[in-house]
Design an enzyme around this catalytic site. Sequence first.
Site, short mmCIF file in Angstrom:
data_model
loop_
_atom_site.label_atom_id
_atom_site.label_comp_id
_atom_site.label_asym_id
_atom_site.label_seq_id
_atom_site.Cartn_x
_atom_site.Cartn_y
_atom_site.Cartn_z
N GLU A 17 -18.05 4.27 7.82
CA GLU A 17 -17.41 3.07 7.92
C GLU A 17 -17.31 2.65 9.31
OE1 GLU A 17 -13.98 1.94 5.34
OE2 GLU A 17 -12.82 2.11 7.30
N THR A 48 -15.05 -2.84 8.34
CA THR A 48 -13.52 -3.40 7.95
C THR A 48 -13.24 -4.65 8.43
OG1 THR A 48 -12.55 -2.50 9.89
CG2 THR A 48 -12.85 -0.99 8.24
N ARG A 107 -6.19 -6.33 -0.34
CA ARG A 107 -5.00 -7.23 -0.37
C ARG A 107 -4.91 -7.40 1.15
NH1 ARG A 107 1.16 -5.18 -1.28
NH2 ARG A 107 0.22 -4.11 0.71
N GLY A 108 -4.86 -6.12 2.00
CA GLY A 108 -4.67 -5.97 3.27
C GLY A 108 -3.08 -5.63 3.44
N TYR A 147 -5.79 4.73 -4.50
CA TYR A 147 -5.04 5.84 -3.74
C TYR A 147 -4.63 6.97 -4.30
CZ TYR A 147 -4.83 1.40 -1.04
OH TYR A 147 -5.14 0.52 -0.32
N GLN A 214 -5.34 11.90 16.80
CA GLN A 214 -5.74 11.34 15.66
C GLN A 214 -4.53 11.70 14.52
OE1 GLN A 214 -9.94 12.23 15.32
NE2 GLN A 214 -9.99 10.82 13.56
N LYS A 274 -17.88 6.41 15.53
CA LYS A 274 -18.31 7.74 16.43
C LYS A 274 -19.54 8.17 15.89
CE LYS A 274 -13.45 9.30 17.12
NZ LYS A 274 -12.34 9.92 16.55
P1 FAD Z 1 -3.67 -4.10 -4.00
O1 FAD Z 1 -4.45 -3.66 -5.01
O2 FAD Z 1 -3.13 -5.45 -4.03
O3 FAD Z 1 -2.34 -3.24 -4.28
C1 FAD Z 1 -1.29 -2.88 -3.32
C2 FAD Z 1 0.24 -2.82 -4.05
O4 FAD Z 1 0.46 -3.64 -5.01
C3 FAD Z 1 -0.06 -1.19 -4.75
O5 FAD Z 1 1.17 -0.74 -4.76
C4 FAD Z 1 -0.56 -1.90 -6.24
O6 FAD Z 1 -0.08 -0.83 -7.18
C5 FAD Z 1 0.43 -3.13 -6.27
N1 FAD Z 1 -0.15 -4.10 -7.29
C6 FAD Z 1 -1.59 -4.57 -7.45
N2 FAD Z 1 -1.63 -5.39 -8.08
C7 FAD Z 1 -0.69 -5.75 -8.74
C8 FAD Z 1 0.05 -6.58 -9.46
N3 FAD Z 1 -0.74 -7.68 -9.89
N4 FAD Z 1 1.36 -6.60 -9.70
C9 FAD Z 1 2.23 -6.18 -8.92
N5 FAD Z 1 1.95 -5.18 -8.26
C10 FAD Z 1 0.61 -5.00 -8.04
N6 FAD Z 1 -6.83 -3.00 5.42
C11 FAD Z 1 -7.40 -3.93 5.97
O7 FAD Z 1 -6.61 -4.57 6.67
N7 FAD Z 1 -8.81 -4.31 6.32
C12 FAD Z 1 -9.72 -3.24 5.79
O8 FAD Z 1 -10.80 -3.53 6.06
C13 FAD Z 1 -9.24 -2.47 4.81
N8 FAD Z 1 -9.99 -1.50 4.22
C14 FAD Z 1 -9.63 -0.61 3.55
C15 FAD Z 1 -10.58 0.15 2.59
C16 FAD Z 1 -9.95 1.32 1.74
C17 FAD Z 1 -10.85 2.07 0.99
C18 FAD Z 1 -8.59 1.27 1.61
C19 FAD Z 1 -8.34 2.36 0.66
C20 FAD Z 1 -7.84 0.83 2.27
C21 FAD Z 1 -8.20 -0.33 3.10
N9 FAD Z 1 -7.51 -1.28 3.95
C22 FAD Z 1 -7.82 -2.15 4.58
C23 FAD Z 1 -5.87 -1.12 3.73
C24 FAD Z 1 -5.40 -2.02 2.54
O9 FAD Z 1 -5.53 -3.24 2.85
C25 FAD Z 1 -4.00 -1.53 2.24
O10 FAD Z 1 -3.78 -0.16 1.78
C26 FAD Z 1 -3.03 -2.46 1.34
O11 FAD Z 1 -1.70 -2.13 1.83
C27 FAD Z 1 -3.42 -2.45 0.05
O12 FAD Z 1 -4.61 -3.11 -0.35
P2 FAD Z 1 -5.25 -3.19 -1.83
O13 FAD Z 1 -6.32 -3.88 -1.86
O14 FAD Z 1 -4.93 -1.77 -2.37
O15 FAD Z 1 -3.98 -3.83 -2.62
#
Ligand code: FAD
Length: 295
Positions: A17, A48, A107-108, A147, A214, A274
């Site tokens: 990444e 990202t 989602r972010g 997660y 880190q 890195k």
């Molecule tokens: P979601 O799937 O929406 O989940 C977020 C929370 O909401 C969870 O608790 C879930 O259980 C709950 N939820 C989901 N759907 C529903 C629903 N329909 N009703 C009620 N609750 C619900 N962030 C960035 O800004 N940029 C990046 O490039 C980035 N890359 C990432 C790559 C990976 C592999 C990972 C693991 C994370 C990354 N993140 C990134 C961080 C991520 O955006 C955050 O962890 C964010 O808080 C959740 O994103 P998600 O897509 O898992 O959200």
Amino acid sequence: MKIIDILNKRNMSLSFEVFPPKKESTFESVVEATEEIAATRPAFMSVTYGAGGGTSKYTMEIARNIKDKYGVPTLAHLTCVSSSKATVHQRIQEMKELGIENVMALRGDLTPELMESDPSNWDYKHAVELVRELKENGDFCIGAACYPEVHPDSINQQDDLLHIKEKVDAGADFLTTQMVFDNNLFFNFMYKIREIGVTVPIIPGIMPITNANQVARAIKLSGSFMPQRFKSIVDYFGNDPSAMKQAGIAYATDQIIDLYANGITNVHVYSMNKPDVAKAITDNLYNILGKDFNR
Ligand code: FAD
């Protein structure tokens, strides 16, 4: 090339990444790092979107370079919660024009400003809505996040697992995990997610910790559990940068080997721009696995 086709080959491989630069002045250094990481010939490289301090502006450009200039399949991240529908549709259009076939639908994080605003004004609340939109508006291979230690916003693990399943049912082709430092947490998660009927490939995310500073940042960002075995390494080697770097590479290599040995074929490495770390881990794996690696 679609990432799902790479994952379905079930060959032992790594993906790396990178994150876009914070400002224009550092763009060239990120491009250089990306090129050097691509030279290790990973299965794919992800870029990202606004995470890790980078701006979203360059995500598509870097992803296009990885694919077109260095010949490595690419995965562009896209977040939705702080975006309008118009912006998301613009990004989808850009990806189509640039020939980007793989998207990580996220989602972010909820920023303090968002937390204070009324969610009924948001265009998107959850990643599943973005997955649906990508599915409806193109022929993308879609990744989504999961997660092993439960997303911090979740009420409990069962609820979180069901929301992950929702993303897969909506069209996510594979899942990548938040970083784990203890493989047992990943294996327990695999058992639970398979039990509720999620069958898509799940890629464990490994973050090589190569300097003591880190550690706090990684825990704050991910909430991931640090095993005592790793804390002891940081306590002992943390003040010696060169030793700490090698110890961090060795720890990540050990985690990856354990994952391969337990039937996991693709591992995603949060390589944090890195190239030296990406190269060292790749070399270690070639030394251990020989011809079976990265084919
Ligand atoms: P979601 O799937 O929406 O989940 C977020 C929370 O909401 C969870 O608790 C879930 O259980 C709950 N939820 C989901 N759907 C529903 C629903 N329909 N009703 C009620 N609750 C619900 N962030 C960035 O800004 N940029 C990046 O490039 C980035 N890359 C990432 C790559 C990976 C592999 C990972 C693991 C994370 C990354 N993140 C990134 C961080 C991520 O955006 C955050 O962890 C964010 O808080 C959740 O994103 P998600 O897509 O898992 O959200």
